[in-house]
Design an enzyme around this catalytic site. Structure first.
Site, PDB file in Angstrom:
ATOM      1  N   LYS A  33      39.243  35.708  15.539  1.00 20.19           N
ATOM      2  CA  LYS A  33      37.938  35.944  16.175  1.00 20.19           C
ATOM      3  C   LYS A  33      38.065  36.055  17.691  1.00 20.19           C
ATOM      4  N   ALA A  81      43.635  29.689  11.519  1.00 19.65           N
ATOM      5  CA  ALA A  81      42.413  29.760  12.336  1.00 19.65           C
ATOM      6  C   ALA A  81      41.605  28.478  12.213  1.00 19.65           C
ATOM      7  N   THR A 133      46.492  19.247   9.640  1.00 21.88           N
ATOM      8  CA  THR A 133      46.934  18.291  10.655  1.00 21.88           C
ATOM      9  C   THR A 133      47.115  16.889  10.072  1.00 21.88           C
ATOM     10  N   ASP A 134      47.935  16.101  10.724  1.00 23.62           N
ATOM     11  CA  ASP A 134      48.082  14.693  10.300  1.00 23.62           C
ATOM     12  C   ASP A 134      46.854  13.860  10.672  1.00 23.62           C
ATOM     13  N   GLU A 135      45.965  14.430  11.516  1.00 24.61           N
ATOM     14  CA  GLU A 135      44.821  13.641  11.981  1.00 24.61           C
ATOM     15  C   GLU A 135      43.841  13.326  10.849  1.00 24.61           C
ATOM     16  N   TYR A 159      36.696  16.834  14.623  1.00 25.78           N
ATOM     17  CA  TYR A 159      37.805  17.771  14.344  1.00 25.78           C
ATOM     18  C   TYR A 159      38.523  17.383  13.058  1.00 25.78           C
ATOM     19  N   SER A 160      38.997  16.125  12.998  1.00 25.40           N
ATOM     20  CA  SER A 160      39.800  15.754  11.825  1.00 25.40           C
ATOM     21  C   SER A 160      38.948  15.729  10.561  1.00 25.40           C
ATOM     22  N   ALA A 161      37.654  15.389  10.711  1.00 27.32           N
ATOM     23  CA  ALA A 161      36.771  15.393   9.532  1.00 27.32           C
ATOM     24  C   ALA A 161      36.605  16.824   9.009  1.00 27.32           C
ATOM     25  N   LYS A 163      38.735  19.294   9.399  1.00 29.62           N
ATOM     26  CA  LYS A 163      40.010  19.710   8.785  1.00 29.62           C
ATOM     27  C   LYS A 163      40.179  19.037   7.422  1.00 29.62           C
ATOM     28  N   LEU A 199      47.306  17.847  25.970  1.00 30.46           N
ATOM     29  CA  LEU A 199      47.968  16.949  26.913  1.00 30.46           C
ATOM     30  C   LEU A 199      49.150  17.586  27.666  1.00 30.46           C
ATOM     31  N   PRO A 214      45.644  13.306  34.125  1.00 33.58           N
ATOM     32  CA  PRO A 214      44.659  12.399  33.523  1.00 33.58           C
ATOM     33  C   PRO A 214      45.159  11.731  32.257  1.00 33.58           C
ATOM     34  N   TYR A 216      44.068   9.215  29.294  1.00 34.94           N
ATOM     35  CA  TYR A 216      42.902   8.564  28.698  1.00 34.94           C
ATOM     36  C   TYR A 216      43.236   7.095  28.403  1.00 34.94           C
ATOM     37  N   PRO A 291      36.135   8.842  23.200  1.00 31.00           N
ATOM     38  CA  PRO A 291      35.465   8.017  22.181  1.00 31.00           C
ATOM     39  C   PRO A 291      36.188   8.119  20.843  1.00 31.00           C
TER      40      PRO A 291
HETATM   41  P1  NAD Z   1      44.378  27.073  18.691  1.00 33.62           P
HETATM   42  O1  NAD Z   1      43.038  26.492  19.041  1.00 33.62           O
HETATM   43  O2  NAD Z   1      45.375  27.292  19.755  1.00 33.62           O
HETATM   44  O3  NAD Z   1      44.169  28.496  17.967  1.00 33.62           O
HETATM   45  C1  NAD Z   1      43.189  28.726  17.025  1.00 33.62           C
HETATM   46  C2  NAD Z   1      43.070  30.220  16.801  1.00 33.62           C
HETATM   47  O4  NAD Z   1      42.078  30.437  15.791  1.00 33.62           O
HETATM   48  C3  NAD Z   1      42.602  30.993  18.043  1.00 33.62           C
HETATM   49  O5  NAD Z   1      43.356  32.177  18.172  1.00 33.62           O
HETATM   50  C4  NAD Z   1      41.151  31.298  17.752  1.00 33.62           C
HETATM   51  O6  NAD Z   1      40.688  32.491  18.383  1.00 33.62           O
HETATM   52  C5  NAD Z   1      41.162  31.430  16.238  1.00 33.62           C
HETATM   53  N1  NAD Z   1      39.855  31.159  15.634  1.00 33.62           N
HETATM   54  C6  NAD Z   1      39.032  30.107  15.892  1.00 33.62           C
HETATM   55  N2  NAD Z   1      37.912  30.217  15.148  1.00 33.62           N
HETATM   56  C7  NAD Z   1      38.050  31.332  14.407  1.00 33.62           C
HETATM   57  C8  NAD Z   1      37.233  31.977  13.434  1.00 33.62           C
HETATM   58  N3  NAD Z   1      36.023  31.477  13.096  1.00 33.62           N
HETATM   59  N4  NAD Z   1      37.688  33.104  12.844  1.00 33.62           N
HETATM   60  C9  NAD Z   1      38.887  33.635  13.197  1.00 33.62           C
HETATM   61  N5  NAD Z   1      39.694  33.085  14.108  1.00 33.62           N
HETATM   62  C10 NAD Z   1      39.280  31.948  14.712  1.00 33.62           C
HETATM   63  O7  NAD Z   1      44.938  26.145  17.539  1.00 33.62           O
HETATM   64  P2  NAD Z   1      46.446  25.745  17.211  1.00 33.62           P
HETATM   65  O8  NAD Z   1      46.809  24.580  18.034  1.00 33.62           O
HETATM   66  O9  NAD Z   1      47.282  26.971  17.246  1.00 33.62           O
HETATM   67  O10 NAD Z   1      46.292  25.246  15.699  1.00 33.62           O
HETATM   68  C11 NAD Z   1      46.420  26.162  14.618  1.00 33.62           C
HETATM   69  C12 NAD Z   1      46.223  25.417  13.320  1.00 33.62           C
HETATM   70  O11 NAD Z   1      47.178  24.375  13.218  1.00 33.62           O
HETATM   71  C13 NAD Z   1      44.864  24.744  13.209  1.00 33.62           C
HETATM   72  O12 NAD Z   1      44.401  24.883  11.893  1.00 33.62           O
HETATM   73  C14 NAD Z   1      45.138  23.283  13.539  1.00 33.62           C
HETATM   74  O13 NAD Z   1      44.222  22.433  12.872  1.00 33.62           O
HETATM   75  C15 NAD Z   1      46.535  23.124  12.991  1.00 33.62           C
HETATM   76  N6  NAD Z   1      47.368  22.101  13.644  1.00 33.62           N
HETATM   77  C16 NAD Z   1      47.469  22.064  15.012  1.00 33.62           C
HETATM   78  C17 NAD Z   1      48.304  21.119  15.600  1.00 33.62           C
HETATM   79  C18 NAD Z   1      48.485  21.068  17.107  1.00 33.62           C
HETATM   80  O14 NAD Z   1      49.122  20.139  17.607  1.00 33.62           O
HETATM   81  N7  NAD Z   1      48.002  22.045  17.869  1.00 33.62           N
HETATM   82  C19 NAD Z   1      48.994  20.206  14.808  1.00 33.62           C
HETATM   83  C20 NAD Z   1      48.864  20.283  13.407  1.00 33.62           C
HETATM   84  C21 NAD Z   1      48.052  21.244  12.845  1.00 33.62           C
HETATM   85  P1  TYD Z   2      45.706  16.240  22.620  1.00 33.99           P
HETATM   86  O1  TYD Z   2      46.760  17.089  23.242  1.00 33.99           O
HETATM   87  O2  TYD Z   2      44.266  16.566  22.926  1.00 33.99           O
HETATM   88  O3  TYD Z   2      45.978  16.209  21.052  1.00 33.99           O
HETATM   89  P2  TYD Z   2      45.294  15.277  19.892  1.00 33.99           P
HETATM   90  O4  TYD Z   2      44.052  14.681  20.426  1.00 33.99           O
HETATM   91  O5  TYD Z   2      45.027  16.286  18.830  1.00 33.99           O
HETATM   92  O6  TYD Z   2      46.339  14.271  19.553  1.00 33.99           O
HETATM   93  O7  TYD Z   2      45.946  14.741  23.075  1.00 33.99           O
HETATM   94  C1  TYD Z   2      47.184  14.093  22.828  1.00 33.99           C
HETATM   95  C2  TYD Z   2      47.050  12.675  23.319  1.00 33.99           C
HETATM   96  O8  TYD Z   2      46.923  12.691  24.748  1.00 33.99           O
HETATM   97  C3  TYD Z   2      45.802  11.977  22.805  1.00 33.99           C
HETATM   98  O9  TYD Z   2      46.117  10.597  22.593  1.00 33.99           O
HETATM   99  C4  TYD Z   2      44.801  12.115  23.938  1.00 33.99           C
HETATM  100  C5  TYD Z   2      45.685  12.099  25.165  1.00 33.99           C
HETATM  101  N1  TYD Z   2      45.223  12.905  26.324  1.00 33.99           N
HETATM  102  C6  TYD Z   2      45.199  12.313  27.596  1.00 33.99           C
HETATM  103  O10 TYD Z   2      45.538  11.129  27.784  1.00 33.99           O
HETATM  104  N2  TYD Z   2      44.805  13.093  28.651  1.00 33.99           N
HETATM  105  C7  TYD Z   2      44.428  14.408  28.504  1.00 33.99           C
HETATM  106  O11 TYD Z   2      44.054  15.053  29.494  1.00 33.99           O
HETATM  107  C8  TYD Z   2      44.460  14.980  27.192  1.00 33.99           C
HETATM  108  C9  TYD Z   2      44.055  16.411  26.958  1.00 33.99           C
HETATM  109  C10 TYD Z   2      44.877  14.187  26.126  1.00 33.99           C
END
Ligand code: NAD
Ligand code: TYD
Length: 356
Positions: A33, A81, A133-135, A159-161, A163, A199, A214, A216, A291
């Site tokens: 999208k 996505a 995700t593991d979340e 988010y995790s809910a 997923k 992060l 930053p 948290y 939070p």
């Molecule tokens: P991201 O936010 O970087 O990318 C998401 C992509 O999905 C974007 O290109 C966005 O444009 C597209 N998108 C969002 N809503 C859409 C919709 N309604 N229709 C079509 N496309 C849409 O996310 P990411 O970090 O690349 O994560 C990808 C997947 O992996 C997700 O499902 C996430 O839950 C999962 N995941 C992420 C992590 C992580 O650390 N980033 C870890 C484990 C699993």
């Molecule tokens: P994040 O990269 O948002 O991934 P997730 O929340 O999916 O684990 O955050 C990773 C960890 O870092 C999380 O414990 C929140 C913390 N964090 C900070 O301390 N400062 C920041 O600016 C961000 C974005 C995350």
């Protein structure tokens, strides 16, 4: 042909690049999208290939998803996505339910109808790989065993809910319809092309800009970190050899507190791009906690290791160094993200398409 959703995002983008870096030459269609997290700049090196196709479509759009599946006739769908950022899910949970739950439902439903009508052997060979995700498992205390495939779901953020909801739908499609799904639940990814709201890119880019880093709360929250290329390799293994209806947790066995991660980034930067005086660690600033901030995530990847032979190619040290160097060497990608220019091509292109 495989169909990838979310291929313009961080992990999906790395997956598409890795797909075309391989020796095989199977075509791929990317359905995205292009939300704020979707960035076609990431794919500029492959976008002109004649075996790559792009569709700017919302996965929740019933007619469009139906059209795309019928048109491209994929042998597999790899579903990335999603709305993916916990902090955004706290301020705008509705977007997470729409994309992660309703969007995944629509994709499953259109794919199921398509799969139902496939002749053999295409029907038996079809796969729907759901990237999660593991979340979804919630949070761990210090001495709790790591998450594994049988850990009960206890999601704590919108988010995790959302997923978790998508995982449940995927599971139900297997049990109810025999729809051929495989799910992966991975820990935190890091690496090239990650949007600077998570992060690791926040810390690298703020450090270089002389801004606060930053943290948290008290910075003692623990995450397991996996290099994005290793996650993509795990997904390819699960796609090729994962057992139907199974889930595989994926991780790097790299548990780190956020403070450890930030200090490691500062140490690499101090070495490769030293400040005029002092360490980047001096920029660390403690800010108000998120939070409902989950204390600890950890993964026991035994199943994917033993069943599918998964072994990460990167340690946290090698992966983090590569990542920091990538952000140092890819100014154009970063500047276009920070200025918002990466969205301009999309705005212009689709304005033209509408005749505006
Ligand atoms: P991201 O936010 O970087 O990318 C998401 C992509 O999905 C974007 O290109 C966005 O444009 C597209 N998108 C969002 N809503 C859409 C919709 N309604 N229709 C079509 N496309 C849409 O996310 P990411 O970090 O690349 O994560 C990808 C997947 O992996 C997700 O499902 C996430 O839950 C999962 N995941 C992420 C992590 C992580 O650390 N980033 C870890 C484990 C699993
Ligand atoms: P994040 O990269 O948002 O991934 P997730 O929340 O999916 O684990 O955050 C990773 C960890 O870092 C999380 O414990 C929140 C913390 N964090 C900070 O301390 N400062 C920041 O600016 C961000 C974005 C995350």
């Amino acid at each position: 042909m495989i169909l990838v959703t979310g291929g313009a995002g961080f992990i999906g983008g790395n997956f598409v690049l890795q797909w075309f870096a391989g020796e095989h030459n199977e075509p791929l269609v990317n359905v995205d999208k292009l939300t704020y997290a979707g960035n076609l700049d990431t794919l500029s090196s492959i976008s002109e290939r004649d075996d790559y196709f792009f569709e700017k479509v919302d996965i929740a759009d019933e007619a469009e998803i139906k059209r795309i599946i019928a048109q491209y006739q994929p042998r597999a769908i790899v579903h990335f996505a999603a709305e993916s950022h916990v902090d955004r899910s706290i301020t705008d949970p509705g977007a997470f339910v729409r994309t992660n739950v309703v969007g995944t439902f629509n994709l499953l439903e259109q794919a199921r109808h398509y799969w139902n009508d496939l002749p053999e052997p295409q029907k038996s060979e079809f796969r729907f790989l759901h990237v999660s995700t593991d979340e979804v498992y919630g949070t761990l205390e210090t001495n709790d065993p790591a998450f594994c495939e049988t850990t009960p779901y206890q999601p704590n953020s919108p988010y995790s809910a959302s997923k978790a909801g998508s995982d449940m739908l995927v599971r139900a499609y297997y049990h109810t319809y025999g729809f051929p799904v495989v799910t992966t639940n991975c820990s935190n990814n890091y690496g090239p092309y990650q949007f600077p709201e998570k992060l690791i890119p926040v810390v690298i880019l703020n450090a270089l800009a002389g801004k606060p880093l930053p943290i948290y709360g008290n910075g003692q929250n623990i995450r397991d970190w996996l290099y994005v290329g290793d996650h993509c390799a795990a997904i390819r293994l699960a796609l090729a050899n994962g057992r139907l209806g199974e889930t595989y947790v994926v991780g790097g066995i790299n548990e780190k507190t956020n403070m450890e991660v930030v200090h490691s980034i500062c140490t690499i930067l101090d070495e490769v791009r030293p400040r005029d005086a002092g360490s980047y660690a001096e920029q660390i600033t403690f800010v108000k906690d998120r939070p409902g901030h989950d204390a600890r995530y950890a993964i026991n990847p035994e199943k994917i290791q033993t069943e599918l032979g998964f072994k990460p190619a990167h340690t946290f040290e090698t992966g983090l160094r590569e990542t920091v160097l990538w952000y140092l060497n890819n100014n154009e990608w970063i500047t276009r993200v920070q200025t918002g220019e990466y969205t301009q091509w999309v705005d212009q292109h689709y304005a033209q398409a509408r005749g505006v």
